[in-house]
Write a protein that holds these residues in place. Structure first.
Motif, PDB file in Angstrom:
ATOM      1  N   GLY A  99       0.828  -1.208   0.000  1.00 27.85           N
ATOM      2  CA  GLY A  99       0.000   0.000   0.000  1.00 27.85           C
ATOM      3  C   GLY A  99       0.855   1.248   0.000  1.00 27.85           C
ATOM      4  O   GLY A  99       2.019   1.241   0.431  1.00 27.85           O
ATOM      5  N   ALA A 100       0.249   2.340  -0.502  1.00 32.40           N
ATOM      6  CA  ALA A 100       0.947   3.628  -0.485  1.00 32.40           C
ATOM      7  C   ALA A 100       1.238   4.048   0.950  1.00 32.40           C
ATOM      8  O   ALA A 100       2.198   4.758   1.232  1.00 32.40           O
ATOM      9  CB  ALA A 100       0.112   4.686  -1.196  1.00 32.40           C
ATOM     10  N   LYS A 101       0.404   3.581   1.857  1.00 35.63           N
ATOM     11  CA  LYS A 101       0.616   3.920   3.265  1.00 35.63           C
ATOM     12  C   LYS A 101       1.978   3.436   3.740  1.00 35.63           C
ATOM     13  O   LYS A 101       2.689   4.138   4.461  1.00 35.63           O
ATOM     14  CB  LYS A 101      -0.491   3.273   4.097  1.00 35.63           C
ATOM     15  N   LEU A 104       4.751   5.705   2.469  1.00 36.98           N
ATOM     16  CA  LEU A 104       4.882   6.929   3.270  1.00 36.98           C
ATOM     17  C   LEU A 104       5.619   6.632   4.579  1.00 36.98           C
ATOM     18  O   LEU A 104       6.502   7.376   5.004  1.00 36.98           O
ATOM     19  CB  LEU A 104       3.501   7.499   3.581  1.00 36.98           C
ATOM     20  N   TYR A 128      -1.056  11.444   7.492  1.00 32.83           N
ATOM     21  CA  TYR A 128       0.215  12.175   7.307  1.00 32.83           C
ATOM     22  C   TYR A 128       0.847  12.632   8.634  1.00 32.83           C
ATOM     23  O   TYR A 128       2.000  12.293   8.913  1.00 32.83           O
ATOM     24  CB  TYR A 128       0.030  13.386   6.391  1.00 32.83           C
ATOM     25  N   ASN A 171      -0.453  16.300  -1.334  1.00 29.59           N
ATOM     26  CA  ASN A 171      -1.383  15.290  -1.843  1.00 29.59           C
ATOM     27  C   ASN A 171      -2.232  15.948  -2.923  1.00 29.59           C
ATOM     28  O   ASN A 171      -3.010  16.849  -2.645  1.00 29.59           O
ATOM     29  CB  ASN A 171      -2.260  14.784  -0.678  1.00 29.59           C
ATOM     30  N   ASN A 175      -7.067  14.223  -0.601  1.00 33.37           N
ATOM     31  CA  ASN A 175      -7.991  13.659   0.359  1.00 33.37           C
ATOM     32  C   ASN A 175      -7.779  14.468   1.637  1.00 33.37           C
ATOM     33  O   ASN A 175      -6.650  14.481   2.123  1.00 33.37           O
ATOM     34  CB  ASN A 175      -7.623  12.184   0.601  1.00 33.37           C
ATOM     35  N   ILE A 206      -1.876   9.579  -5.647  1.00 33.36           N
ATOM     36  CA  ILE A 206      -2.674   8.349  -5.747  1.00 33.36           C
ATOM     37  C   ILE A 206      -4.046   8.570  -6.408  1.00 33.36           C
ATOM     38  O   ILE A 206      -4.620   7.648  -6.957  1.00 33.36           O
ATOM     39  CB  ILE A 206      -2.790   7.673  -4.350  1.00 33.36           C
ATOM     40  N   TYR A 207      -4.538   9.830  -6.373  1.00 29.99           N
ATOM     41  CA  TYR A 207      -5.856  10.101  -6.983  1.00 29.99           C
ATOM     42  C   TYR A 207      -5.745  10.773  -8.351  1.00 29.99           C
ATOM     43  O   TYR A 207      -6.740  11.276  -8.856  1.00 29.99           O
ATOM     44  CB  TYR A 207      -6.681  11.014  -6.060  1.00 29.99           C
ATOM     45  N   SER A 238      -4.750   1.170  -5.325  1.00 28.22           N
ATOM     46  CA  SER A 238      -5.966   1.073  -4.494  1.00 28.22           C
ATOM     47  C   SER A 238      -7.155   1.830  -5.071  1.00 28.22           C
ATOM     48  O   SER A 238      -8.255   1.293  -5.142  1.00 28.22           O
ATOM     49  CB  SER A 238      -5.698   1.627  -3.093  1.00 28.22           C
ATOM     50  N   LYS A 239      -6.933   3.084  -5.449  1.00 27.38           N
ATOM     51  CA  LYS A 239      -8.069   3.962  -5.759  1.00 27.38           C
ATOM     52  C   LYS A 239      -8.491   3.844  -7.226  1.00 27.38           C
ATOM     53  O   LYS A 239      -9.643   3.575  -7.517  1.00 27.38           O
ATOM     54  CB  LYS A 239      -7.718   5.413  -5.421  1.00 27.38           C
ATOM     55  N   ARG A 247      -3.485  -4.317  -1.442  1.00 25.53           N
ATOM     56  CA  ARG A 247      -2.359  -3.694  -0.735  1.00 25.53           C
ATOM     57  C   ARG A 247      -1.098  -3.566  -1.593  1.00 25.53           C
ATOM     58  O   ARG A 247      -0.032  -4.111  -1.250  1.00 25.53           O
ATOM     59  CB  ARG A 247      -2.037  -4.436   0.589  1.00 25.53           C
ATOM     60  N   ILE A 248      -1.219  -2.849  -2.688  1.00 25.90           N
ATOM     61  CA  ILE A 248      -0.034  -2.543  -3.495  1.00 25.90           C
ATOM     62  C   ILE A 248       0.058  -1.025  -3.701  1.00 25.90           C
ATOM     63  O   ILE A 248      -0.843  -0.403  -4.264  1.00 25.90           O
ATOM     64  CB  ILE A 248      -0.071  -3.247  -4.875  1.00 25.90           C
ATOM     65  N   TYR A 325     -13.940  12.830  -2.939  1.00 27.32           N
ATOM     66  CA  TYR A 325     -14.407  13.408  -1.676  1.00 27.32           C
ATOM     67  C   TYR A 325     -14.901  14.831  -1.901  1.00 27.32           C
ATOM     68  O   TYR A 325     -14.404  15.525  -2.788  1.00 27.32           O
ATOM     69  CB  TYR A 325     -13.259  13.499  -0.672  1.00 27.32           C
TER      70      TYR A 325
HETATM   71  N1  PLP Z   1      -2.621   8.454   0.282  1.00 25.48           N
HETATM   72  C1  PLP Z   1      -3.840   9.008   0.381  1.00 25.48           C
HETATM   73  C2  PLP Z   1      -3.989  10.456   0.166  1.00 25.48           C
HETATM   74  C3  PLP Z   1      -4.954   8.225   0.694  1.00 25.48           C
HETATM   75  O1  PLP Z   1      -6.158   8.784   0.773  1.00 25.48           O
HETATM   76  C4  PLP Z   1      -4.764   6.842   0.935  1.00 25.48           C
HETATM   77  C5  PLP Z   1      -5.890   5.987   1.332  1.00 25.48           C
HETATM   78  O2  PLP Z   1      -6.934   6.416   1.782  1.00 25.48           O
HETATM   79  C6  PLP Z   1      -3.484   6.328   0.818  1.00 25.48           C
HETATM   80  C7  PLP Z   1      -2.427   7.156   0.495  1.00 25.48           C
HETATM   81  C8  PLP Z   1      -3.174   4.879   1.108  1.00 25.48           C
HETATM   82  O3  PLP Z   1      -3.495   4.045   0.097  1.00 25.48           O
HETATM   83  P1  PLP Z   1      -3.102   2.512   0.131  1.00 25.48           P
HETATM   84  O4  PLP Z   1      -4.394   1.763   0.110  1.00 25.48           O
HETATM   85  O5  PLP Z   1      -2.316   2.295  -1.128  1.00 25.48           O
HETATM   86  O6  PLP Z   1      -2.294   2.243   1.341  1.00 25.48           O
END
Ligand code: PLP
Length: 400
Positions: A99-101, A104, A128, A171, A175, A206-207, A238-239, A247-248, A325
């Protein structure tokens, strides 16, 4: 002695997940709840992507991969960045994470020392500031007002940078607000960053395939390629591909930074799921029609939600250019009393009363470091959104 570490005690659990959990519990109890609180597309993962995962399992791709991801996926990511963002990366400049999480997390834990500052425009995604805090850094939140489309002004970025600033975290599209930067707006920010060579740039894009009304989101490096040796471009499947559960996430950046993140990942989670990696290759390089089909539906839903919210007394909603959103102000409702007798003292009271009295789950603005607003995710079925808007309208009309 406390069970938990000082480090853990510094942060709080994700509030968006907390509210979704309450909503899910109410649903399990048989209550009629519509949850607009989670950032997750309602669409199913595209068929071709699922088939690629099944084929990978059949081929036996069920073993460890390189920590930073398979060569096939890293190559696919370079193609994606070149095709969609106009940024040229080599496979060794790419890392794949859970995941991008996790991207980060790796970037912050791998680079921050105690007290290092990270400039974050707010409203910002809940995770964040907490990821920065967990990594011993200091989040420096810069408010971005609704009058300016919730976008950061270059003079405010300039004023927030100090000798201790390590990162600027952007971002785009955002979001929770959906705010997206045009080329000119981005250039104004990158001009500031060019004047501060000690500041690294983390751009979470990511968006960026979810933009509407012909808007073209401008990415940092497409606008200012000279920032490439200190920019980390974060993205994921993810999005845009409705793959939240796979989870990539991934990132492109300078080799020393990617190596540092790889080192951290090697001692924590190792490689991300091998089957999900194969699926992500198909998502990024296979047919892209489903992305466009989902984008079109999101655009219709954005308009439905913005138009409905602006009919609610006390609510003021901007029409954002991206993500899924909206971030309406509910300041006109503060101080009023609901039909059920609750006084709306702040955005949290608004969100809770809306959940209890009308069964609509949203997230209050304080969760995004910017109170007085709520976040509504419109990644729900259109019929469900219509019903939710009727309920919100009834709720606001009932305030006195
Ligand atoms: N970055 C932003 C701005 C997000 O809103 C999200 C998920 O809500 C993520 C990263 C994390 O995405 P991932 O599902 O790839 O961990």
């Amino acid at each position: 002695m406390s069970l938990t570490s000082e480090r853990l005690d510094r942060i709080q659990p994700s509030l968006t997940i907390a509210i979704s959990t309450v909503a899910r519990k109410m649903i399990a109890e048989g209550k009629n709840v519509i949850s607009l609180s989670q950032g997750e597309p309602d669409f199913d993962t595209p068929r071709n992507v699922k088939d690629a995962a099944i084929a990978a399992m059949e081929r036996g791709e069920t073993k460890y991969t390189d920590v930073a991801g398979t060569q096939a996926l890293r190559k696919a990511v370079t193609q994606k960045f070149a095709r969609d963002e106009g940024i040229e990366y080599k496979p060794e400049e790419i890392i794949i994470s859970t995941g991008a999480k996790q991207v980060l997390f790796n970037a912050m834990v791998g680079t921050l020392n105690a007290g290092d500052e990270v400039v974050i425009p707010s409203p910002c995604w809940v995770s964040y500031p907490d990821i920065v805090t967990l990594a011993d850094g200091k989040p420096v939140l810069v408010p971005c007002s609704q009058n300016n489309g919730f976008k950061l002004r270059p003079e405010d970025l300039e004023a927030a940078i100090t000798p201790k600033t390590r990162w600027f975290m952007l971002n785009n599209p955002c979001n929770p607000t959906g705010a997206a930067y045009s080329k000119d707006e981005m250039k104004a920010l990158t001009d500031v960053l060019m004047r501060h060579p000690h500041v690294w740039v983390l751009t979470d894009d990511i968006y960026d395939s979810l933009v509407y009304g012909g808007f073209k989101a401008a990415t940092v490096l497409a606008v200012e390629p000279r920032l490439k040796d200190r920019t980390l471009t974060v993205h994921g499947v993810s999005k845009a591909y409705a793959m939240t559960g796979w989870r990539i996430g991934f990132a492109g950046g300078p080799v020393p930074l990617i190596k540092a993140m790889d080192k951290l990942q090697s001692q924590s989670t190792s490689n991300p799921n091998s089957i999900a990696q194969a699926a992500a290759v198909e998502a990024l390089t296979g047919q892209q029609d489903t992305v466009e089909a989902m984008r079109k539906v999101f655009e219709e839903r954005r308009d439905l939600v913005v138009d409905a919210l602006n009919k609610c007394p006390g609510v003021h909603c901007s029409r954002p250019d991206g993500a899924f959103y909206v971030y309406p102000s509910i300041q006109g409702c503060i101080g009023k009393t609901t039909k059920g007798g609750t006084v709306i003292k702040d955005d949290e009271a608004f969100a809770l009363a809306l959940l209890n009295e009308e069964g609509v789950a949203t997230v209050h603005g304080a969760a995004f470091c910017y109170p007085g607003y709520i976040r509504i995710s419109y990644a729900n079925a259109t019929e469900e959104l219509r019903e939710a808007m009727t309920r919100i309208q009834r709720f606001c009309e009932g305030l006195h």
